[in-house]
Design an enzyme around this catalytic site. Sequence first.
Site, PDB file in Angstrom:
ATOM      1  N   LYS A   6      30.031  40.156  52.834  1.00 14.79           N
ATOM      2  CA  LYS A   6      31.138  40.141  52.129  1.00 14.79           C
ATOM      3  C   LYS A   6      31.030  40.124  50.683  1.00 14.79           C
ATOM      4  O   LYS A   6      30.142  39.596  50.007  1.00 14.79           O
ATOM      5  CB  LYS A   6      32.182  38.769  52.869  1.00 14.79           C
ATOM      6  CG  LYS A   6      31.461  37.559  52.660  1.00 14.79           C
ATOM      7  CD  LYS A   6      31.609  36.885  51.319  1.00 14.79           C
ATOM      8  CE  LYS A   6      30.754  35.545  51.148  1.00 14.79           C
ATOM      9  NZ  LYS A   6      30.695  35.317  49.717  1.00 14.79           N
ATOM     10  N   GLY A 102      22.061  35.596  48.774  1.00 14.76           N
ATOM     11  CA  GLY A 102      22.589  36.240  47.940  1.00 14.76           C
ATOM     12  C   GLY A 102      23.957  36.142  47.403  1.00 14.76           C
ATOM     13  O   GLY A 102      24.419  36.698  46.514  1.00 14.76           O
ATOM     14  N   ALA A 105      27.083  36.163  52.358  1.00 15.53           N
ATOM     15  CA  ALA A 105      27.148  35.945  53.663  1.00 15.53           C
ATOM     16  C   ALA A 105      26.418  36.478  54.579  1.00 15.53           C
ATOM     17  O   ALA A 105      26.719  36.511  55.635  1.00 15.53           O
ATOM     18  CB  ALA A 105      28.570  35.824  53.831  1.00 15.53           C
ATOM     19  N   GLY A 106      25.193  36.854  54.239  1.00 17.41           N
ATOM     20  CA  GLY A 106      24.122  37.661  55.163  1.00 17.41           C
ATOM     21  C   GLY A 106      23.963  36.631  56.586  1.00 17.41           C
ATOM     22  O   GLY A 106      24.017  37.299  57.578  1.00 17.41           O
ATOM     23  N   GLY A 107      23.633  35.467  56.385  1.00 17.61           N
ATOM     24  CA  GLY A 107      23.395  34.736  57.537  1.00 17.61           C
ATOM     25  C   GLY A 107      24.837  34.448  58.288  1.00 17.61           C
ATOM     26  O   GLY A 107      24.587  34.690  59.478  1.00 17.61           O
ATOM     27  N   SER A 108      25.889  34.250  57.498  1.00 15.50           N
ATOM     28  CA  SER A 108      27.227  34.367  58.324  1.00 15.50           C
ATOM     29  C   SER A 108      27.769  35.388  59.129  1.00 15.50           C
ATOM     30  O   SER A 108      27.975  35.559  60.144  1.00 15.50           O
ATOM     31  CB  SER A 108      28.405  33.764  57.540  1.00 15.50           C
ATOM     32  OG  SER A 108      28.175  32.835  56.586  1.00 15.50           O
ATOM     33  N   ALA A 109      27.185  36.605  58.598  1.00 13.20           N
ATOM     34  CA  ALA A 109      27.436  37.890  59.201  1.00 13.20           C
ATOM     35  C   ALA A 109      26.746  38.219  60.805  1.00 13.20           C
ATOM     36  O   ALA A 109      27.238  38.454  61.468  1.00 13.20           O
ATOM     37  CB  ALA A 109      27.069  39.023  57.980  1.00 13.20           C
ATOM     38  N   ASP A 141      32.346  31.067  56.112  1.00 11.18           N
ATOM     39  CA  ASP A 141      32.807  32.652  55.973  1.00 11.18           C
ATOM     40  C   ASP A 141      32.782  33.444  57.453  1.00 11.18           C
ATOM     41  O   ASP A 141      33.001  34.730  57.452  1.00 11.18           O
ATOM     42  CB  ASP A 141      31.560  33.184  55.344  1.00 11.18           C
ATOM     43  CG  ASP A 141      31.365  32.738  53.850  1.00 11.18           C
ATOM     44  OD1 ASP A 141      32.524  32.328  53.285  1.00 11.18           O
ATOM     45  OD2 ASP A 141      30.244  32.933  53.082  1.00 11.18           O
TER      46      ASP A 141
HETATM   47  O1  C5P Z   1      30.712  26.675  55.464  1.00 15.12           O
HETATM   48  P1  C5P Z   1      29.139  26.788  55.236  1.00 15.12           P
HETATM   49  O2  C5P Z   1      27.964  26.232  56.129  1.00 15.12           O
HETATM   50  O3  C5P Z   1      28.805  28.389  54.804  1.00 15.12           O
HETATM   51  O4  C5P Z   1      28.972  26.138  53.612  1.00 15.12           O
HETATM   52  C1  C5P Z   1      27.703  25.772  52.975  1.00 15.12           C
HETATM   53  C2  C5P Z   1      27.791  24.945  52.014  1.00 15.12           C
HETATM   54  O5  C5P Z   1      28.654  25.420  51.025  1.00 15.12           O
HETATM   55  C3  C5P Z   1      28.729  23.523  52.518  1.00 15.12           C
HETATM   56  O6  C5P Z   1      27.696  22.808  52.961  1.00 15.12           O
HETATM   57  C4  C5P Z   1      29.272  23.050  51.225  1.00 15.12           C
HETATM   58  O7  C5P Z   1      28.180  22.481  50.343  1.00 15.12           O
HETATM   59  C5  C5P Z   1      29.474  24.221  50.423  1.00 15.12           C
HETATM   60  N1  C5P Z   1      30.904  24.855  50.547  1.00 15.12           N
HETATM   61  C6  C5P Z   1      31.854  24.118  50.020  1.00 15.12           C
HETATM   62  N2  C5P Z   1      33.204  24.556  49.959  1.00 15.12           N
HETATM   63  C7  C5P Z   1      33.366  25.347  50.820  1.00 15.12           C
HETATM   64  C8  C5P Z   1      32.454  26.088  51.529  1.00 15.12           C
HETATM   65  C9  C5P Z   1      31.129  25.800  51.373  1.00 15.12           C
HETATM   66  O8  C5P Z   1      31.597  23.034  49.222  1.00 15.12           O
HETATM   67  N3  C5P Z   1      34.830  25.961  50.626  1.00 15.12           N
END
Ligand code: C5P
Length: 299
Positions: A6, A102, A105-109, A141
């Site tokens: 993404k 990077g 969102a590679g891990g999320s993908a 993501d």
């Molecule tokens: O949701 P995800 O696990 O990808 O988020 C990783 C980290 O990015 C969260 O632990 C947080 O520190 C930060 N984050 C945030 N606000 C968001 C998305 C992510 O602060 N809306």
Amino acid sequence: MRVPAKINLSLGVGPVGDDGFHPLATVYQAVDLQDEVKATLRTDGRFTVSVHVEADGTGEVADIPTDDDNLVVRAARLLQTRLGDPNAGADFVIRKVIPVAGGMAGGSADAAGALVACNAIWGGGLSREALEGLAAQVGSDVPFLLHGGIAVGSGRGEVISPVLARGSYHWVVAIADVGLSTPEVYAEFDRLGGGTEEPEVPAPLLAALRAGDPVGLGAALSNDLTEAALSLRPGLRATLDIGTEAGALGALISGSGPTVLFLAADEQHGMDIAVSLAAARVCADVVQARGPVPGARLL
Ligand code: C5P
């Protein structure tokens, strides 16, 4: 499974909430830098993960966890619990194309791919909507990476609503040799003053997407994490400048960085920008990508 990366065409970030997350108003686009996620059925309730960079299974990737911390395993375990089948397991083989850490969102993908793949091999029969609910528990993501295309993300980024958009866009992707940690970039964002108001999606960006206007889109690209990423990685400024001087329609840091994106008018224009970046030796690799593309899908 093929799963896209993404990019955030705009990333508006509000003040951090009590849960440690930031309210977002973002426009996502899925692009054709794509990982492959293969899941083979196990019936002992266990999971293994191997990650490679080459199609022939060589080139082990060092900095991705292959244990239960891997987002793929977290996603699969959530689905296993939801389906109530403790014997459902899988061996995952991931071929990485999306840059690691990077801002794409590679891990999320890969996690989105694991949800769809396991739902298929386990005969789970969950709808896309049900999978999106699980996806939101894996990461902010992940619902978008199931969805694909172009969409507005709100909440933490996990609430997806479709956007009227036209056209196909050419991107030049400048990949850094060392990744950035998303939580660290958000922490730096807070340290530098943080978000002050409710984030919004810029109206000119939505207008450019409706019209399929790459020049308008290039001018409207925005990312509230730019200062924070530049503070942690000052060298990214040079990358941004070189692509801009090479005539990019727009330039921005991808998500929390350190990948830098340039919008090109077409593939030839993209090639010119890529050559300038490569010659300046400001990044580890330069590739081209196109979007929008669909979300996670079975091959
Ligand atoms: O949701 P995800 O696990 O990808 O988020 C990783 C980290 O990015 C969260 O632990 C947080 O520190 C930060 N984050 C945030 N606000 C968001 C998305 C992510 O602060 N809306």
